[in-house]
Motif scaffolding. Structure first.
Motif, short mmCIF file in Angstrom:
data_model
loop_
_atom_site.label_atom_id
_atom_site.label_comp_id
_atom_site.label_asym_id
_atom_site.label_seq_id
_atom_site.Cartn_x
_atom_site.Cartn_y
_atom_site.Cartn_z
N LEU A 81 21.26 8.17 -13.63
CA LEU A 81 21.24 6.95 -12.83
C LEU A 81 20.42 7.13 -11.55
CD1 LEU A 81 25.00 5.85 -12.95
CD2 LEU A 81 23.12 5.00 -14.37
N GLY A 82 20.29 8.37 -11.08
CA GLY A 82 19.60 8.64 -9.83
C GLY A 82 20.55 9.02 -8.71
N LEU A 83 21.79 9.37 -9.04
CA LEU A 83 22.77 9.79 -8.04
C LEU A 83 22.72 11.30 -7.86
CD1 LEU A 83 25.83 7.59 -9.13
CD2 LEU A 83 24.29 7.19 -7.19
N GLY A 84 23.21 11.75 -6.71
CA GLY A 84 23.35 13.18 -6.47
C GLY A 84 22.08 13.89 -6.04
N LEU A 85 21.05 13.14 -5.62
CA LEU A 85 19.77 13.76 -5.30
C LEU A 85 19.29 13.39 -3.89
CD1 LEU A 85 18.09 12.93 -8.71
CD2 LEU A 85 18.88 15.18 -7.98
N TRP A 86 20.21 13.13 -2.99
CA TRP A 86 19.86 12.64 -1.66
C TRP A 86 19.38 13.79 -0.76
CZ3 TRP A 86 19.80 7.80 -2.72
CH2 TRP A 86 20.72 7.28 -3.63
N SER A 87 18.27 13.55 -0.08
CA SER A 87 17.73 14.56 0.84
C SER A 87 16.73 13.90 1.77
CB SER A 87 17.04 15.68 0.06
OG SER A 87 16.43 16.60 0.96
N ASN A 88 16.72 14.35 3.02
CA ASN A 88 15.72 13.86 3.98
C ASN A 88 14.39 14.59 3.84
OD1 ASN A 88 18.39 13.52 6.28
ND2 ASN A 88 17.30 11.82 5.34
N ILE A 89 14.37 15.73 3.18
CA ILE A 89 13.16 16.51 3.01
C ILE A 89 12.70 16.41 1.56
CG2 ILE A 89 12.04 18.74 3.30
CD1 ILE A 89 13.06 17.48 5.89
N LEU A 90 11.62 15.66 1.34
CA LEU A 90 11.06 15.49 0.01
C LEU A 90 9.76 16.30 -0.10
CD1 LEU A 90 11.58 11.63 -0.49
CD2 LEU A 90 13.23 13.51 -0.72
N TYR A 91 9.17 16.31 -1.29
CA TYR A 91 7.94 17.07 -1.48
C TYR A 91 6.87 16.60 -0.50
CZ TYR A 91 3.91 19.22 -3.71
OH TYR A 91 2.77 19.96 -3.94
N PHE A 92 6.69 15.27 -0.38
CA PHE A 92 5.83 14.72 0.66
C PHE A 92 6.73 14.41 1.85
CE2 PHE A 92 3.50 13.73 -3.24
CZ PHE A 92 2.23 14.21 -2.92
N ASP A 93 6.64 15.28 2.86
CA ASP A 93 7.59 15.25 3.96
C ASP A 93 6.92 14.65 5.21
OD1 ASP A 93 9.71 15.75 5.72
OD2 ASP A 93 8.94 17.75 6.17
N LEU A 145 0.83 -1.19 0.00
CA LEU A 145 0.00 0.00 0.00
C LEU A 145 0.88 1.26 0.00
CD1 LEU A 145 -2.69 -1.00 2.67
CD2 LEU A 145 -2.91 -1.09 0.17
N SER A 146 0.32 2.33 -0.52
CA SER A 146 1.02 3.60 -0.51
C SER A 146 0.95 4.25 0.87
CB SER A 146 0.39 4.54 -1.55
OG SER A 146 0.92 5.84 -1.44
N VAL A 147 2.00 4.96 1.23
CA VAL A 147 1.97 5.77 2.46
C VAL A 147 1.67 7.23 2.12
CG1 VAL A 147 3.54 4.26 3.72
CG2 VAL A 147 4.48 6.16 2.38
N ILE A 148 1.57 7.55 0.83
CA ILE A 148 1.27 8.91 0.39
C ILE A 148 -0.19 9.05 0.00
CG2 ILE A 148 1.74 10.68 -1.36
CD1 ILE A 148 4.60 9.71 -1.50
N TRP A 149 -0.66 8.10 -0.84
CA TRP A 149 -2.01 8.20 -1.39
C TRP A 149 -2.94 7.19 -0.74
CZ3 TRP A 149 2.32 8.48 -4.65
CH2 TRP A 149 2.56 9.76 -5.18
N CYS A 170 5.59 5.70 -6.68
CA CYS A 170 5.65 6.17 -8.07
C CYS A 170 4.29 6.57 -8.62
CB CYS A 170 6.28 5.08 -8.96
SG CYS A 170 7.95 4.62 -8.48
N GLY A 171 3.35 6.88 -7.73
CA GLY A 171 2.01 7.21 -8.17
C GLY A 171 1.96 8.35 -9.17
N GLU A 172 2.79 9.37 -8.96
CA GLU A 172 2.78 10.50 -9.89
C GLU A 172 3.34 10.11 -11.26
OE1 GLU A 172 4.80 13.79 -8.13
OE2 GLU A 172 3.31 14.05 -6.53
N ILE A 173 4.29 9.19 -11.29
CA ILE A 173 4.80 8.70 -12.57
C ILE A 173 3.72 7.89 -13.26
CG2 ILE A 173 6.61 7.33 -13.69
CD1 ILE A 173 7.65 9.86 -12.32
N PHE A 174 3.03 7.05 -12.51
CA PHE A 174 1.98 6.23 -13.09
C PHE A 174 0.85 7.07 -13.67
CE2 PHE A 174 3.13 2.83 -9.69
CZ PHE A 174 4.23 2.44 -10.44
N GLU A 175 0.60 8.23 -13.07
CA GLU A 175 -0.46 9.12 -13.55
C GLU A 175 -0.20 9.61 -14.98
OE1 GLU A 175 -0.70 12.31 -10.79
OE2 GLU A 175 -1.95 11.22 -9.35
N MET A 176 1.03 9.52 -15.44
CA MET A 176 1.37 9.97 -16.78
C MET A 176 0.93 8.99 -17.85
SD MET A 176 5.18 11.30 -15.65
CE MET A 176 5.77 11.65 -17.29
#
Length: 211
Positions: free
Chosen positions: A190-202, A51-55, A111-117
């Motif tokens: 590749l997905g490198l260089g984007l590490w953060s503890n604060i995301l859009y859904f925080d 299950l999603s923890v966002i939606w 990946c719900g927002e990706i799936f919405e595309m």
């Protein structure tokens, strides 16, 4: 707002009617308009749909996998990358993922927002992604090639969009094998260089006013 994939660490597997008062969700990374291979590798330790923890959706539209195994799998993947420009981002990634505050029992990939595309049902897309995560070798080989091959000749004619590109909304151009001219972009892909503890859904509780 960009459509993004979101990666968190968590201590519990989301279940229906679950008391989530003891759940801890820690932001790890997010990526615009795609699901990078680094995220998929981190989910590759005994992955399963959840299950999603966002939606608020009764269907299993997220993925969860073992944290320690995922980091181990990523470390093995990164060990095969010899591109000099990648060494600092690789060290940064492993340092971040091995910080005690970021470590937990699981990774959860939203990946719900990706799936919405796509018009394909979200749960079906998530199961397709699960199958992809369980069979990553072809994508791993393609990722290595994107870092090692010379930059391709870019044709004026766009390439046909394949099934997976249509499913996950990926653009057919520009090609990702660009390391000869733009190693930073190839590393970012590749997905490198984007590490953060604060995301859009925080879920940290540290910034309730985040947009």
């Amino acid at each position: 707002m960009a459509n993004r994939s979101y990666l968190y660490s968590t201590n519990t597997i989301p279940e229906p009617n679950q008391d989530d008062s003891s759940r801890v969700l820690t932001g790890i990374s997010e990526y615009n308009y795609d699901i990078p291979i680094v995220f998929k590798i981190l989910l590759s330790g005994n992955p399963q749909a959840c299950l999603s923890v966002i939606w608020d959706n009764p269907e299993k539209i997220a993925l969860i996998g073992d944290y320690a195994s995922g980091v181990q799998n990523l470390e093995a993947f990164l060990a095969g990358i010899t591109l000099p420009a990648a060494q600092a981002p690789i060290a940064e990634a492993l340092e971040f993922l091995k910080m005690p505050k970021n470590q937990s029992q699981y990774f959860i990939l939203e990946c719900g927002e990706i799936f919405e595309m796509s018009e394909t049902p979200v749960e079906a897309q998530n199961l397709a992604l699960l199958n992809q995560v369980q069979n990553l070798q072809p994508e791993i080989e393609a990722a290595y090639q994107s870092l090692l091959l010379p930059a391709p000749v870019v044709s004026d004619q766009p390439k046909p969009i394949g099934f997976w590109a249509k499913l996950f909304g990926r653009r057919s151009t520009p090609p990702k094998a660009l390391s000869a001219n733009n190693p930073e972009q190839a590393i970012y892909d590749l997905g490198l260089g984007l590490w953060s503890n604060i995301l859009y859904f925080d879920f940290s509780g540290e910034d309730d006013d985040q947009d």
